[in-house]
Design a protein around this motif. Structure first.
Motif, PDB file in Angstrom:
ATOM      1  N   GLN A   1     -50.496 -21.697  39.002  1.00 54.48           N
ATOM      2  CA  GLN A   1     -49.523 -21.096  37.785  1.00 54.48           C
ATOM      3  C   GLN A   1     -49.862 -20.809  36.599  1.00 54.48           C
ATOM      4  O   GLN A   1     -49.092 -19.913  35.742  1.00 54.48           O
ATOM      5  CB  GLN A   1     -48.148 -22.247  37.777  1.00 54.48           C
ATOM      6  CG  GLN A   1     -48.572 -23.340  37.352  1.00 54.48           C
ATOM      7  CD  GLN A   1     -48.508 -24.425  38.224  1.00 54.48           C
ATOM      8  OE1 GLN A   1     -49.299 -23.920  39.434  1.00 54.48           O
ATOM      9  NE2 GLN A   1     -48.500 -25.498  38.074  1.00 54.48           N
TER      10      GLN A   1
ATOM     11  N   ALA B   1     -54.324 -24.710  44.134  1.00 52.58           N
ATOM     12  CA  ALA B   1     -55.455 -24.694  43.213  1.00 52.58           C
ATOM     13  C   ALA B   1     -56.206 -23.282  43.496  1.00 52.58           C
ATOM     14  O   ALA B   1     -56.118 -22.517  44.190  1.00 52.58           O
ATOM     15  CB  ALA B   1     -56.723 -25.489  43.718  1.00 52.58           C
ATOM     16  N   ALA B   2     -56.516 -22.649  41.996  1.00 52.91           N
ATOM     17  CA  ALA B   2     -57.339 -21.544  41.999  1.00 52.91           C
ATOM     18  C   ALA B   2     -58.650 -21.433  41.308  1.00 52.91           C
ATOM     19  O   ALA B   2     -58.642 -22.359  40.564  1.00 52.91           O
ATOM     20  CB  ALA B   2     -56.272 -20.500  41.231  1.00 52.91           C
TER      21      ALA B   2
ATOM     22  N   GLU C   1     -58.315 -26.147  27.855  1.00 52.72           N
ATOM     23  CA  GLU C   1     -57.969 -27.757  28.216  1.00 52.72           C
ATOM     24  C   GLU C   1     -56.478 -27.926  28.317  1.00 52.72           C
ATOM     25  O   GLU C   1     -56.030 -28.512  29.304  1.00 52.72           O
ATOM     26  CB  GLU C   1     -58.597 -28.724  27.264  1.00 52.72           C
ATOM     27  CG  GLU C   1     -60.132 -28.729  27.365  1.00 52.72           C
ATOM     28  CD  GLU C   1     -60.631 -30.200  26.963  1.00 52.72           C
ATOM     29  OE1 GLU C   1     -59.812 -30.799  26.436  1.00 52.72           O
ATOM     30  OE2 GLU C   1     -62.235 -30.171  27.037  1.00 52.72           O
ATOM     31  N   HIS C   2     -55.724 -27.211  27.554  1.00 46.75           N
ATOM     32  CA  HIS C   2     -54.338 -27.617  27.565  1.00 46.75           C
ATOM     33  C   HIS C   2     -53.674 -26.947  28.774  1.00 46.75           C
ATOM     34  O   HIS C   2     -52.798 -27.393  29.352  1.00 46.75           O
ATOM     35  CB  HIS C   2     -53.476 -27.093  26.295  1.00 46.75           C
ATOM     36  CG  HIS C   2     -52.233 -27.786  26.208  1.00 46.75           C
ATOM     37  ND1 HIS C   2     -52.070 -29.023  25.695  1.00 46.75           N
ATOM     38  CD2 HIS C   2     -51.025 -27.431  25.792  1.00 46.75           C
ATOM     39  CE1 HIS C   2     -50.887 -29.511  25.542  1.00 46.75           C
ATOM     40  NE2 HIS C   2     -50.172 -28.204  25.662  1.00 46.75           N
ATOM     41  N   LEU C   3     -54.408 -25.883  29.220  1.00 42.76           N
ATOM     42  CA  LEU C   3     -53.804 -25.273  30.378  1.00 42.76           C
ATOM     43  C   LEU C   3     -54.465 -26.086  31.643  1.00 42.76           C
ATOM     44  O   LEU C   3     -54.064 -25.507  32.750  1.00 42.76           O
ATOM     45  CB  LEU C   3     -54.358 -23.825  30.506  1.00 42.76           C
ATOM     46  CG  LEU C   3     -53.696 -22.795  29.512  1.00 42.76           C
ATOM     47  CD1 LEU C   3     -54.515 -21.596  29.407  1.00 42.76           C
ATOM     48  CD2 LEU C   3     -52.303 -22.647  29.797  1.00 42.76           C
ATOM     49  N   GLY C   4     -55.254 -27.034  31.475  1.00 41.23           N
ATOM     50  CA  GLY C   4     -55.552 -27.754  32.600  1.00 41.23           C
ATOM     51  C   GLY C   4     -56.681 -27.416  33.276  1.00 41.23           C
ATOM     52  O   GLY C   4     -56.994 -27.647  34.230  1.00 41.23           O
TER      53      GLY C   4
ATOM     54  N   ARG D   1     -61.561 -23.140  36.929  1.00 41.88           N
ATOM     55  CA  ARG D   1     -60.756 -23.631  37.950  1.00 41.88           C
ATOM     56  C   ARG D   1     -59.249 -23.858  37.342  1.00 41.88           C
ATOM     57  O   ARG D   1     -59.655 -24.878  36.218  1.00 41.88           O
ATOM     58  CB  ARG D   1     -61.326 -24.687  38.878  1.00 41.88           C
ATOM     59  CG  ARG D   1     -62.771 -24.336  39.360  1.00 41.88           C
ATOM     60  CD  ARG D   1     -62.993 -25.014  40.552  1.00 41.88           C
ATOM     61  NE  ARG D   1     -63.001 -26.598  40.305  1.00 41.88           N
ATOM     62  CZ  ARG D   1     -63.419 -27.318  41.305  1.00 41.88           C
ATOM     63  NH1 ARG D   1     -63.918 -27.071  42.457  1.00 41.88           N
ATOM     64  NH2 ARG D   1     -63.063 -28.762  40.895  1.00 41.88           N
ATOM     65  N   CYS D   2     -58.358 -23.721  38.053  1.00 40.14           N
ATOM     66  CA  CYS D   2     -56.938 -24.122  37.516  1.00 40.14           C
ATOM     67  C   CYS D   2     -56.231 -24.250  38.450  1.00 40.14           C
ATOM     68  O   CYS D   2     -56.101 -24.099  39.661  1.00 40.14           O
ATOM     69  CB  CYS D   2     -56.985 -23.179  36.311  1.00 40.14           C
ATOM     70  SG  CYS D   2     -56.261 -21.414  36.739  1.00 40.14           S
ATOM     71  N   ALA D   3     -54.836 -24.662  38.078  1.00 44.06           N
ATOM     72  CA  ALA D   3     -53.616 -24.618  38.745  1.00 44.06           C
ATOM     73  C   ALA D   3     -53.241 -22.954  39.052  1.00 44.06           C
ATOM     74  O   ALA D   3     -53.399 -22.249  38.152  1.00 44.06           O
ATOM     75  CB  ALA D   3     -52.660 -25.416  38.044  1.00 44.06           C
TER      76      ALA D   3
ATOM     77  N   LEU E   1     -61.662 -23.707  23.206  1.00 46.63           N
ATOM     78  CA  LEU E   1     -61.692 -24.621  24.528  1.00 46.63           C
ATOM     79  C   LEU E   1     -60.565 -25.697  24.501  1.00 46.63           C
ATOM     80  O   LEU E   1     -60.056 -26.169  25.390  1.00 46.63           O
ATOM     81  CB  LEU E   1     -62.880 -25.385  24.027  1.00 46.63           C
ATOM     82  CG  LEU E   1     -64.231 -24.735  24.227  1.00 46.63           C
ATOM     83  CD1 LEU E   1     -65.582 -25.613  23.809  1.00 46.63           C
ATOM     84  CD2 LEU E   1     -64.418 -23.742  25.373  1.00 46.63           C
ATOM     85  N   GLN E   2     -59.972 -25.864  23.155  1.00 47.69           N
ATOM     86  CA  GLN E   2     -58.780 -26.749  23.415  1.00 47.69           C
ATOM     87  C   GLN E   2     -57.421 -26.071  24.202  1.00 47.69           C
ATOM     88  O   GLN E   2     -56.904 -26.583  25.023  1.00 47.69           O
ATOM     89  CB  GLN E   2     -58.103 -26.896  21.981  1.00 47.69           C
ATOM     90  CG  GLN E   2     -58.664 -28.213  21.325  1.00 47.69           C
ATOM     91  CD  GLN E   2     -58.043 -28.343  19.962  1.00 47.69           C
ATOM     92  OE1 GLN E   2     -57.641 -27.329  19.138  1.00 47.69           O
ATOM     93  NE2 GLN E   2     -58.011 -29.694  19.386  1.00 47.69           N
ATOM     94  N   HIS E   3     -57.365 -24.515  24.125  1.00 43.62           N
ATOM     95  CA  HIS E   3     -56.258 -24.094  24.654  1.00 43.62           C
ATOM     96  C   HIS E   3     -56.629 -24.251  26.286  1.00 43.62           C
ATOM     97  O   HIS E   3     -55.779 -24.088  27.264  1.00 43.62           O
ATOM     98  CB  HIS E   3     -56.087 -22.530  24.183  1.00 43.62           C
ATOM     99  CG  HIS E   3     -55.212 -21.829  24.761  1.00 43.62           C
ATOM    100  ND1 HIS E   3     -53.618 -22.356  24.642  1.00 43.62           N
ATOM    101  CD2 HIS E   3     -54.893 -20.885  25.585  1.00 43.62           C
ATOM    102  CE1 HIS E   3     -52.964 -21.477  25.440  1.00 43.62           C
ATOM    103  NE2 HIS E   3     -53.562 -20.670  26.002  1.00 43.62           N
TER     104      HIS E   3
END
Lengths: 427, 411
Positions: free
Chosen positions: A110, A42-43, A86-89, A106-108, A82-84
């Motif tokens: 990778q 997590a980053a 969200e798609h990156l989680g 905040r994201c994963a 914003l869609q992009h």
């Protein structure tokens, strides 16, 4: 005698090896903080831009300019941007604080470079489409109107309006109608002057390795930057007046009262801040405080009452606030007065002070736990302009404070006439 | 991968241990299988009131909070319809204090008229603050009353009315304690800087001799299976009128519920969702619109709502909410569904990082009989098919089964 009858021995937290909060500079001069926690996946990334309400020329200009940073730009609509994300989680937010703006996500691990490049590109190229601004005005206005239905909103606002009338970025709230006069040009100008290519400070935490950190810095430095500096105006608050009678703000639909006291505290030396913190803790800064114990746990007058500091720039405001039944307000105010008087007249008993210190020390140390803790401390260090050994010295300062110091402090600062007093709600 | 240990005491107390030497603290989390679902209809809000009394001291502890603070720790609790959860976080070197306190209030709570009376006052103030002095404060009172007629899920945790709280008697408190605060009705999770050997030793010392005082709670989440959709109009502090649509659905123990959660995220979980895009951005009918799916142990609940702009009627927004939901059933958005899964995956990465949330999740999954779920959630989310999720939504969220609530501004 059962072993249960005797409390287990409690050890106090001695000074420990406080991690160094060290900012670094990239080859191109970008100021950043990096703490790597390998393996968690997590980053977290955020950056601070030294711009706030202080820099605005119209009400809500700073707030709207920051909150609408991702509302469209570089040929993409808000939805596409914003869609992009969200798609990156990822989850992203942009806040306008009193002293600075902060953009964070905040994201994963990778996808951290992808998210940063995407977000930063659209922050830099924000275009604030007119239709988005109009919608933002409607949404924001409705949201503020909902907050205005709570007594707590009005007790805070009325106190600030009186105490900080000479400091517009704290004491001026604007009218809801101001949203309708805010133009796209206002936001574009603010963006151009204060956000686009702005020098900022970057904070990387979680699972971000050195190579990723370099990649993130390279992305940031694709945009030409100056060097970071605060551009804030010192608050210069002198309140010679005595605040005796409470300001009353009646709310017809309310069934409670929000009671608030507020006073200004100017710039403090670092060692002095700890004395204020400890005195505040004993007054109303934690569950075992005198206000909570007397008004809630002994008399059952309120669900919550507390005292706390809210940072300004060089100084801070000291607040005491709580919600209660209107018929309990008088009783609560008398008890508060007695508690304050007691703090001014008698030293805090050794066992009570010891408990507050131990609690403080426990919270202080646990504040360094976890992969994101140091970035938070680094942010505070920067915003408060703390010295590099501030945290390393904290526990020593706390353990060295004695009752006589706090008695003196209470006598100097807890004069009830120096607090603005407001009761809002069912008055 | 979170590695943990599980063991059980002869008195039925289930323990989950997870060693994390990277932190300076230990969290002791105790979940009791009792919530608002176990209250009688004339004593609603009681489980929550009782939670407050658990801090009033016990046989060997005069002041729970002072002891925790002396040890440099902090503690709190929360109650919902389904369980009550207490947590303590203390510096690792003072962990024994947490065991002493938590076990002593399981062994023998000190219940007296004075502490009951004080906490009744506190909880009534909490009731007023939450329910009467903020927009949507009574929303869950209204929604639950519309969805349930017999089930104890028809009242919220805070209670139906604060009269129930003020009428609670000492004998009610004592009976409740005897009935539910027994080791065989609890799960203890211990997470942080404490190794397994020391954990076992402390658990045995402090909890091993506590006798069972009541049977484990067998109240199996009595949610009514059938219901009649209803309509209602209420006044609220919200300055703008609101339309809420509500449905019942499957609970967390039923596989279908996860798909519905993902579906609701796609439909109305963010500012790029269909609900927001249409009602707020394209049509300008609302200044807020969203939906969510709540996966409780006993109940599942889906809510969609819109906060109306000036001059817009309730009927218009109600109709558009239904239309948008119905249109969604037959055109699953693959990209948005993947996004919802990706967001959930990231959330699951972050959630267990904090020892407190890790301890609470472990206790929760153990309570449901499968603590290993903490490591399987991401995989489970990944396995949900879009076809199944949308088929479930179509099955559960039909117009004719919705309950409809209108809010008008007070005065």
């Amino acid at each position: 005698m059962s072993y249960r009858e005797k409390a287990p021995e409690v050890r106090s937290i001695a000074n420990f090896n406080v991690p160094e909060i060290a900012f670094q500079k990239s080859a191109k001069g970008t100021l950043y903080f990096h703490e790597d926690s390998p393996g968690i996946g997590a980053a977290s990334v955020f950056w601070l831009v030294p711009v706030s309400k202080q820099s605005q020329s119209k009400a809500f200009q700073a707030l709207a300019s920051v909150e609408m940073l991702l509302s469209g730009g570089d040929g993409k609509s808000e939805k596409e941007i914003l869609q992009h994300i969200e798609h990156l989680g990822a989850s992203v937010g942009n806040d306008s604080e009193q002293l600075y703006a902060r953009i964070h996500f905040r994201c994963a691990k990778q996808v951290v470079e992808d998210v940063f490049a995407w977000v930063l590109n659209h922050v830099e190229r924000a275009e604030y489409p007119q239709e988005e601004l109009e919608r933002y005005g409607i949404i924001k206005r409705a949201s503020i109107e909902r907050r205005m239905q709570t007594p707590g909103y009005w007790s805070d606002r009325k106190a600030k309006e009186l105490l900080y009338k000479d400091l517009p970025w704290v004491g001026t709230f604007g009218s809801l109608d101001d949203f309708s006069v805010l133009q796209r040009e206002d936001l574009m100008n603010f963006h151009q002057k204060h956000i686009k290519n702005s020098p900022g400070v970057l904070f990387f935490s979680g699972d971000i390795d050195s190579q990723q950190k370099e990649n993130l810095l390279n992305i940031w430095e694709l945009y030409e930057r100056g060097s970071f500096a605060w551009s804030l105006v010192d608050e210069n608050i002198i309140n010679a007046s005595a605040f005796v009678d409470p300001i009353k703000h009646a709310m017809p639909n309310s069934s409670q009262v929000s009671m608030r006291w507020m006073k200004h505290i100017g710039h403090l030396e670092e060692s002095a801040t700890h004395q204020y913190s400890l005195l505040n803790m004993v007054l109303g800064g934690y569950f075992g405080s005198r206000l909570m114990q007397e008004l809630r746990e002994k008399q059952g007058l309120t669900y919550g009452i507390s005292s706390y500091f809210k940072p300004l720039w060089k100084g801070r405001s000291w607040n005491i606030s709580g919600e209660m039944n209107s018929e309990n307000t008088e009783k609560a105010l008398i008890s508060m007065g007695n508690i304050i008087e007691e703090l001014q007249q008698h030293p805090i008993p050794a066992d009570e002070l010891d408990r507050a210190k131990r609690y403080y020390a426990g919270m202080f140390r646990s504040g360094f736990d976890g992969p994101f803790a140091q970035a938070t401390k680094a942010l505070q260090t920067l915003v408060r302009s703390n010295s590099s050994d501030y945290y390393a010295q904290t526990l020593d300062h706390i353990w060295n404070i004695n009752s006589a110091m706090l008695l003196q402090l209470a006598q100097n600062e807890l004069d009830t006439k120096t607090f603005v007093k407001v009761v809002a709600g069912e008055v | 991968m979170i590695e943990f240990n599980r063991f059980e005491l002869p008195n039925g107390l289930r323990v989950i241990h997870q060693h994390d030497p990277s932190v300076s603290t230990v969290v002791l989390n105790t979940l009791y299988n009792v919530g608002a679902r176990d209250e009688s209809p004339d004593r609603t809000g009681f489980a929550h009131l009782f939670e407050h009394l658990m801090f009033a001291g016990s046989r060997n502890v005069a002041s729970f909070d002072k002891e925790i603070e002396q040890a440099g720790g902090q503690n709190n609790a929360f109650t919902n319809n389904e369980f009550t959860n207490y947590y303590i976080s203390v510096p690792a070197e003072n962990i024994e204090t947490a065991f002493w306190l938590e076990s002593d209030r399981m062994l023998a709570l000190n219940i007296n008229e004075n502490s009951l009376s004080v906490q009744q006052g506190v909880v009534i103030e909490e009731f007023k603050q939450r329910c009467f002095n903020a927009p949507f404060g009574l929303l869950w009172h209204h929604v639950r009353d519309m969805l349930y007629k017999e089930s104890p899920y028809r009242w919220p945790t805070i209670g139906l009315t604060f009269d129930h709280i003020s009428e609670a008697k000492l004998s009610d408190v004592q009976a409740f304690y005897q009935r539910f605060y027994s080791p065989n009705n609890a799960v203890l999770s211990v997470v942080g800087n404490l190794n397994l050997e020391d954990c076992k030793s402390l658990v045995n010392k402090w909890f091993g001799d506590i006798h069972i005082s009541g049977e484990a709670n067998k109240n199996n989440y009595p949610v009514e299976q059938s219901w009649s959709p209803s309509r209602r109009t209420e006044e609220d502090l919200s300055p703008n009128p609101v339309v809420f649509l509500v449905w019942k659905g499957p609970n967390i123990r039923e596989e279908e519920s996860l798909g519905l959660e993902l579906y609701s995220d796609v439909l109305g979980g963010s500012e790029v969702s269909e609900l927001y895009e249409k009602l707020v951005k394209q049509e300008g009918l609302c200044n807020a619109a969203e939906c969510f799916y709540m996966r409780g142990i006993g109940e599942g609940l889906f809510m969609a709502y819109g906060i109306l702009n000036e001059g817009v009627s309730h009927e218009t927004v109600e109709n558009r909410l239904f239309e948008i939901i119905e249109e969604s059933f037959d055109k699953p958005d693959i990209y948005a569904f993947e996004s919802a899964k990706n967001k959930t995956y990231t959330q699951l990465l972050f959630e267990p990082i904090n020892p407190m949330s890790r301890a609470q999740k472990l206790a929760f999954w153990e309570h449901l009989g499968n603590p290993e779920m903490i490591n399987k959630e991401a995989e489970t989310v990944n396995g949900v098919s879009i076809e199944t999720a949308y088929a479930s939504a179509k099955k559960w969220f039909a117009r004719e089964t919705a309950s409809v609530l209108y809010y008008n501004p007070k005065n």
